[in-house]
Design a protein around this motif. Structure first.
Motif, PDB file in Angstrom:
ATOM      1  N   GLY A   1     -32.573  28.080 -22.654  1.00 21.01           N
ATOM      2  CA  GLY A   1     -31.361  27.232 -21.584  1.00 21.01           C
ATOM      3  C   GLY A   1     -31.372  27.406 -20.435  1.00 21.01           C
ATOM      4  O   GLY A   1     -31.445  26.821 -19.246  1.00 21.01           O
ATOM      5  N   ALA A   2     -31.626  28.231 -19.632  1.00 21.74           N
ATOM      6  CA  ALA A   2     -32.112  28.740 -18.248  1.00 21.74           C
ATOM      7  C   ALA A   2     -32.473  27.864 -17.769  1.00 21.74           C
ATOM      8  O   ALA A   2     -32.421  27.300 -16.841  1.00 21.74           O
ATOM      9  N   GLU A   3     -34.131  27.821 -18.154  1.00 24.53           N
ATOM     10  CA  GLU A   3     -35.059  26.804 -18.062  1.00 24.53           C
ATOM     11  C   GLU A   3     -34.350  25.302 -17.506  1.00 24.53           C
ATOM     12  O   GLU A   3     -34.185  25.340 -16.410  1.00 24.53           O
ATOM     13  N   LEU A   4     -33.543  25.157 -18.752  1.00 23.22           N
ATOM     14  CA  LEU A   4     -32.644  23.884 -19.005  1.00 23.22           C
ATOM     15  C   LEU A   4     -31.742  23.262 -17.722  1.00 23.22           C
ATOM     16  O   LEU A   4     -31.658  22.792 -17.076  1.00 23.22           O
ATOM     17  N   LEU A   5     -31.402  24.865 -17.197  1.00 29.17           N
ATOM     18  CA  LEU A   5     -30.043  24.432 -16.447  1.00 29.17           C
ATOM     19  C   LEU A   5     -30.664  24.312 -15.183  1.00 29.17           C
ATOM     20  O   LEU A   5     -30.153  23.995 -14.214  1.00 29.17           O
ATOM     21  N   ASP A   6     -31.405  25.472 -15.048  1.00 25.74           N
ATOM     22  CA  ASP A   6     -31.962  25.318 -13.881  1.00 25.74           C
ATOM     23  C   ASP A   6     -32.627  24.420 -13.462  1.00 25.74           C
ATOM     24  O   ASP A   6     -32.583  23.060 -12.003  1.00 25.74           O
ATOM     25  N   GLU A   7     -33.664  23.265 -14.296  1.00 28.73           N
ATOM     26  CA  GLU A   7     -33.808  21.654 -14.124  1.00 28.73           C
ATOM     27  C   GLU A   7     -32.935  21.090 -13.998  1.00 28.73           C
ATOM     28  O   GLU A   7     -32.796  19.948 -12.960  1.00 28.73           O
ATOM     29  N   ALA A   8     -31.161  21.273 -14.481  1.00 25.52           N
ATOM     30  CA  ALA A   8     -30.642  20.129 -14.173  1.00 25.52           C
ATOM     31  C   ALA A   8     -30.131  20.088 -12.847  1.00 25.52           C
ATOM     32  O   ALA A   8     -29.505  19.417 -11.614  1.00 25.52           O
ATOM     33  N   ALA A   9     -29.608  21.781 -12.101  1.00 20.68           N
ATOM     34  CA  ALA A   9     -29.650  22.241 -11.218  1.00 20.68           C
ATOM     35  C   ALA A   9     -30.295  21.470  -9.790  1.00 20.68           C
ATOM     36  O   ALA A   9     -30.077  21.109  -8.743  1.00 20.68           O
ATOM     37  N   ARG A  10     -32.015  21.206 -10.374  1.00 22.68           N
ATOM     38  CA  ARG A  10     -32.780  20.586  -9.089  1.00 22.68           C
ATOM     39  C   ARG A  10     -32.573  19.543  -8.831  1.00 22.68           C
ATOM     40  O   ARG A  10     -32.566  18.167  -7.930  1.00 22.68           O
ATOM     41  N   ILE A  11     -31.651  18.250  -9.998  1.00 23.83           N
ATOM     42  CA  ILE A  11     -31.908  17.098 -10.461  1.00 23.83           C
ATOM     43  C   ILE A  11     -30.117  16.962  -9.058  1.00 23.83           C
ATOM     44  O   ILE A  11     -30.651  15.434  -8.761  1.00 23.83           O
ATOM     45  N   ASP A  12     -29.582  17.287  -8.844  1.00 23.05           N
ATOM     46  CA  ASP A  12     -28.555  16.945  -7.612  1.00 23.05           C
ATOM     47  C   ASP A  12     -27.893  17.979  -7.019  1.00 23.05           C
ATOM     48  O   ASP A  12     -27.146  18.869  -6.922  1.00 23.05           O
TER      49      ASP A  12
ATOM     50  N   ASP B   1     -20.386  21.242 -13.620  1.00 24.95           N
ATOM     51  CA  ASP B   1     -19.814  21.239 -12.540  1.00 24.95           C
ATOM     52  C   ASP B   1     -19.506  19.468 -11.663  1.00 24.95           C
ATOM     53  O   ASP B   1     -20.338  20.244 -10.781  1.00 24.95           O
ATOM     54  N   VAL B   2     -18.364  18.591 -12.004  1.00 24.92           N
ATOM     55  CA  VAL B   2     -19.184  17.614 -10.405  1.00 24.92           C
ATOM     56  C   VAL B   2     -18.023  17.375  -9.488  1.00 24.92           C
ATOM     57  O   VAL B   2     -17.999  16.793  -8.594  1.00 24.92           O
ATOM     58  N   ARG B   3     -17.235  18.749  -9.343  1.00 21.05           N
ATOM     59  CA  ARG B   3     -16.423  18.583  -7.765  1.00 21.05           C
ATOM     60  C   ARG B   3     -15.552  17.857  -7.628  1.00 21.05           C
ATOM     61  O   ARG B   3     -14.742  17.792  -8.530  1.00 21.05           O
ATOM     62  N   ASP B   4     -15.337  17.318  -6.476  1.00 22.77           N
ATOM     63  CA  ASP B   4     -14.121  16.034  -6.549  1.00 22.77           C
ATOM     64  C   ASP B   4     -14.426  14.467  -7.244  1.00 22.77           C
ATOM     65  O   ASP B   4     -13.702  14.302  -6.299  1.00 22.77           O
ATOM     66  N   ALA B   5     -15.189  14.521  -8.004  1.00 27.12           N
ATOM     67  CA  ALA B   5     -15.689  13.050  -8.080  1.00 27.12           C
ATOM     68  C   ALA B   5     -15.848  13.274  -9.466  1.00 27.12           C
ATOM     69  O   ALA B   5     -15.327  13.981 -10.359  1.00 27.12           O
ATOM     70  N   MET B   6     -16.020  12.372 -10.158  1.00 31.91           N
ATOM     71  CA  MET B   6     -14.833  12.083 -11.807  1.00 31.91           C
ATOM     72  C   MET B   6     -16.620  12.361 -12.208  1.00 31.91           C
ATOM     73  O   MET B   6     -16.334  12.451 -13.479  1.00 31.91           O
ATOM     74  N   GLY B   7     -17.939  12.026 -11.693  1.00 30.00           N
ATOM     75  CA  GLY B   7     -18.630  13.069 -12.613  1.00 30.00           C
ATOM     76  C   GLY B   7     -19.450  11.871 -13.599  1.00 30.00           C
ATOM     77  O   GLY B   7     -20.315  12.498 -13.919  1.00 30.00           O
TER      78      GLY B   7
ATOM     79  N   GLY C   1     -21.546  23.273  -3.958  1.00 30.06           N
ATOM     80  CA  GLY C   1     -20.883  24.808  -5.014  1.00 30.06           C
ATOM     81  C   GLY C   1     -20.300  23.848  -6.920  1.00 30.06           C
ATOM     82  O   GLY C   1     -20.215  24.402  -7.636  1.00 30.06           O
ATOM     83  N   GLY C   2     -20.514  22.379  -7.067  1.00 27.40           N
ATOM     84  CA  GLY C   2     -21.251  22.375  -8.033  1.00 27.40           C
ATOM     85  C   GLY C   2     -22.334  22.603  -9.150  1.00 27.40           C
ATOM     86  O   GLY C   2     -23.219  23.301  -8.500  1.00 27.40           O
ATOM     87  N   GLY C   3     -22.505  21.760  -9.941  1.00 32.03           N
ATOM     88  CA  GLY C   3     -24.471  21.910 -10.514  1.00 32.03           C
ATOM     89  C   GLY C   3     -23.357  22.495 -12.101  1.00 32.03           C
ATOM     90  O   GLY C   3     -22.395  22.435 -12.839  1.00 32.03           O
ATOM     91  N   PRO C   4     -24.646  22.621 -12.625  1.00 30.07           N
ATOM     92  CA  PRO C   4     -24.794  22.616 -14.181  1.00 30.07           C
ATOM     93  C   PRO C   4     -24.043  24.047 -14.349  1.00 30.07           C
ATOM     94  O   PRO C   4     -23.891  24.925 -13.953  1.00 30.07           O
TER      95      PRO C   4
ATOM     96  N   VAL D   1     -27.254  17.431  -3.508  1.00 28.12           N
ATOM     97  CA  VAL D   1     -25.641  16.636  -2.957  1.00 28.12           C
ATOM     98  C   VAL D   1     -24.852  17.935  -3.986  1.00 28.12           C
ATOM     99  O   VAL D   1     -24.154  18.778  -3.508  1.00 28.12           O
ATOM    100  N   LEU D   2     -24.845  18.024  -5.097  1.00 27.87           N
ATOM    101  CA  LEU D   2     -23.800  18.948  -5.655  1.00 27.87           C
ATOM    102  C   LEU D   2     -23.954  20.457  -5.770  1.00 27.87           C
ATOM    103  O   LEU D   2     -22.583  21.082  -5.663  1.00 27.87           O
ATOM    104  N   GLN D   3     -25.063  20.807  -5.810  1.00 26.59           N
ATOM    105  CA  GLN D   3     -24.974  21.765  -5.473  1.00 26.59           C
ATOM    106  C   GLN D   3     -24.787  22.386  -4.352  1.00 26.59           C
ATOM    107  O   GLN D   3     -23.677  23.994  -4.533  1.00 26.59           O
TER     108      GLN D   3
END
Ligand SMILES: CC(C)(COP(=O)([O-])OP(=O)([O-])OC[C@H]1O[C@@H](n2cnc3c(N)ncnc32)[C@H](O)[C@@H]1OP(=O)([O-])[O-])[C@@H](O)C(=O)NCCC(=O)NCCSC(=O)C[C@@](C)(O)CC(=O)[O-]
Ligand SMILES: NC(=O)C1=CN([C@@H]2O[C@H](COP(=O)(O)OP(=O)(O)OC[C@H]3O[C@@H](n4cnc5c(N)ncnc54)[C@H](OP(=O)(O)O)[C@@H]3O)[C@@H](O)[C@H]2O)C=CC1
Length: 434
Positions: A141-152, A186-192, A159-162, A154-156
């Motif tokens: 799980g942690a590995e998948l979430l880390d990979e998701a964080a690297r995708i975006d 967490d998509v912050r201020d976008a609909m996402g 303060g957003g992200g998986p 700007v979102l990170q």
């Protein structure tokens, strides 16, 4: 946009709706400080250009317009806000404004919104051992979430992200059991939608490699129940009395009307449509995806297995009427059409919101106000008198009346309590001789 300014000083004694269209715009600009350009965008004088529309949708040929109304009297979390409402139906803006005025007696609307978390879904097929696959995904799980964080990134940075992963096993599908993997973002201020869909598509190959399954659908869920907004209003019973109805009668009538929607899907559908009259009008005005909000609202209303009312009405220990509304509210103030539609940008500026959560809080408050307006009318005099009085102008226009003649024909029909196009045509002929 300037009009005869002598009226400006005395405007506060006037009712906003008694001004002319131009005077309302000038008064609003005076109250809110919007620039001329922003006002022109908000009023459609410099709205979406056909050339921009051609960059938004395929096969564009031009622009389709709708009325932009402004609901007044709203106080949300202690802040006065003028609410832009794009809607074609008469009496919606009036109803919202009216209830917002009554709500002021109880301090206005008190609203909150969850962190802006959206659900991304991956449908995983072809798994011989679902429990084994579940364990593999949890172990990684942690590995998948880390990979998701690297995708975006700007979102990170924003303060957003998986945030987390959820695994669900669907047992009784028409094609047999399969797994659903949820990524919560967490998509912050976008609909996402785009951030979530991109994350799902990027993670799919890794999920397949881990589980040996086949990831089929990769898409966000519009049942955004991790992104709820809620509003609450308290109306002193003394504020509710009107036209010979006591405050208690109106209060109890609203509660009885809600009880109908609470248990009967046939009534709940219309009850919730009344809520969405207010919600959709602000969602559209701010360039958001109203289909996504509608889908989430009605799916959420059916979450218990029986479609029911999204709102709740009752009374507190003082006998005041208390209403609450909670629903998914996946709206953004960046991205989508909000980024490119001048009117949507001006509407967000008019609302004075800094985050998507603040926008969600206002929208859900307008939905609650709209619900109360409908129930108050239905529980007493019925919907038609108020609705048709305001609808008369549309009927007069449809009969061929123009300019000041529209109000003359409409007023006659309201006096006669006959609001029909054939009667409008007769009155028009009487007045104009042709
Ligand atoms: C329509 C009203 C407000 C009239 O109600 P009224 O009692 O005739 O209005 P009023 O003349 O006494 O004015 C009261 C307030 O209404 C507002 N207002 C009054 N007139 C205007 C106007 N011209 N332009 C703008 N605002 C107006 C304004 O805020 C005004 O306060 P004031 O400023 O005078 O102190 C009332 O009958 C009402 O709220 N009706 C329900 C409205 C509604 O729900 N419309 C949706 C269409 S029906 C539907 O689709 C939903 C439904 C009904 O099916 C949902 C369900 O079934 O639950
Ligand atoms: N089922 C559904 O509901 C679907 C809906 N859609 C449509 O997609 C539209 C676009 O959605 P959406 O993804 O919101 O729009 P965008 O794709 O425009 O995403 C928002 C953009 O704004 C950037 N950004 C700047 N500041 C912020 C901030 N504070 N918070 C978040 N993002 C910020 C993001 O950066 P970054 O580039 O890093 O993300 C991103 O590029 C929706 O309105 C909807 O109509 C599409 C598919 C499915």
């Amino acid at each position: 946009m300037l009009v005869n300014t002598h009226k400006m000083e005395s405007l506060d004694k006037l009712r906003f709706y008694e001004l002319t269209l131009q005077e309302r715009g000038s008064y609003l600009q005076k109250q809110t400080g919007l620039t001329d350009a922003e006002m022109d965008a908000l009023c459609g004088l410099a709205g979406l250009a056909p050339a921009s529309a051609d960059k938004m949708v395929e096969n564009a040929i031009g622009i389709y317009s709708l009325p932009m109304g402004i609901a007044q009297n709203f106080v949300v979390n202690g802040r006065k806000v003028w609410v832009p409402m794009v809607v074609e139906e008469p009496s919606v803006v009036a109803g919202a404004s009216f209830m917002a005025r009554l709500a002021r007696a109880g301090g206005g609307f008190f609203a909150s919104a969850d962190e802006p978390c959206m659900i991304g879904q991956m449908q995983i097929l072809g798994l011989p051992d679902l429990e084994k696959a579940r364990k593999l995904l949890l172990d990684h799980g942690a590995e998948l979430l880390d990979e998701a964080a690297r995708i975006d990134p700007v979102l990170q940075e924003l303060g957003g992200g998986p945030r987390e992963m959820e695994i669900r096993i669907v047992e009784d599908s028409p094609i047999g059991p399969f797994m659903v993997l949820h990524i919560i973002l967490d998509v912050r201020d976008a609909m996402g939608a785009n951030a979530v869909n991109t994350a799902c598509e990027r993670l799919a190959p890794r999920v397949e490699a881990l589980t040996g399954g086949r990831v089929h659908l990769r898409i966000l869920s519009n049942l955004a129940d991790r992104r709820l907004a809620r509003a609450r209003v308290t109306i002193p019973v003394s504020e509710l009395a009107f036209d010979g109805y006591s405050g208690e009668q109106v209060r109890d009538g609203i509660i009885e009307a809600w009880a109908f929607a609470a248990v009967d899907p046939y009534r709940a559908a219309t009850h919730n449509k009344g809520i969405m009259n207010g919600v959709d009008a602000v969602v559209i005005a701010t360039g958001n995806d109203w289909r996504a909000v509608e889908a989430g609202a009605h799916a959420f209303a059916a979450r218990s297995g029986r479609y029911t009312s999204l709102s709740t009405w009752g009374q507190d220990k003082d006998g005041s009427l208390v209403g609450s509304l909670e629903m998914p509210m996946a709206v953004g103030i960046v991205g989508g059409a909000t980024r490119v539609h001048p009117g949507a940008k001006a509407a967000v500026k008019l609302l004075g919101v800094q985050t998507a959560r603040e926008l969600a809080e206002i929208i859900v408050s307008v939905g609650l106000a709209q619900n109360m307006a409908a129930l108050r009318a239905l529980a007493t005099e019925g919907i038609q008198r108020g609705h048709m009085t305001l609808h008369a102008r549309q009927v007069a226009a449809a009969a061929g009346a123009e300019g000041a003649m529209i109000d003359r024909v409409a007023d006659r029909m309201v006096q006669e309590k006959t609001i029909r196009i054939d009667r409008a045509q007769e009155i028009l002929k009487e007045i104009t001789g042709r």
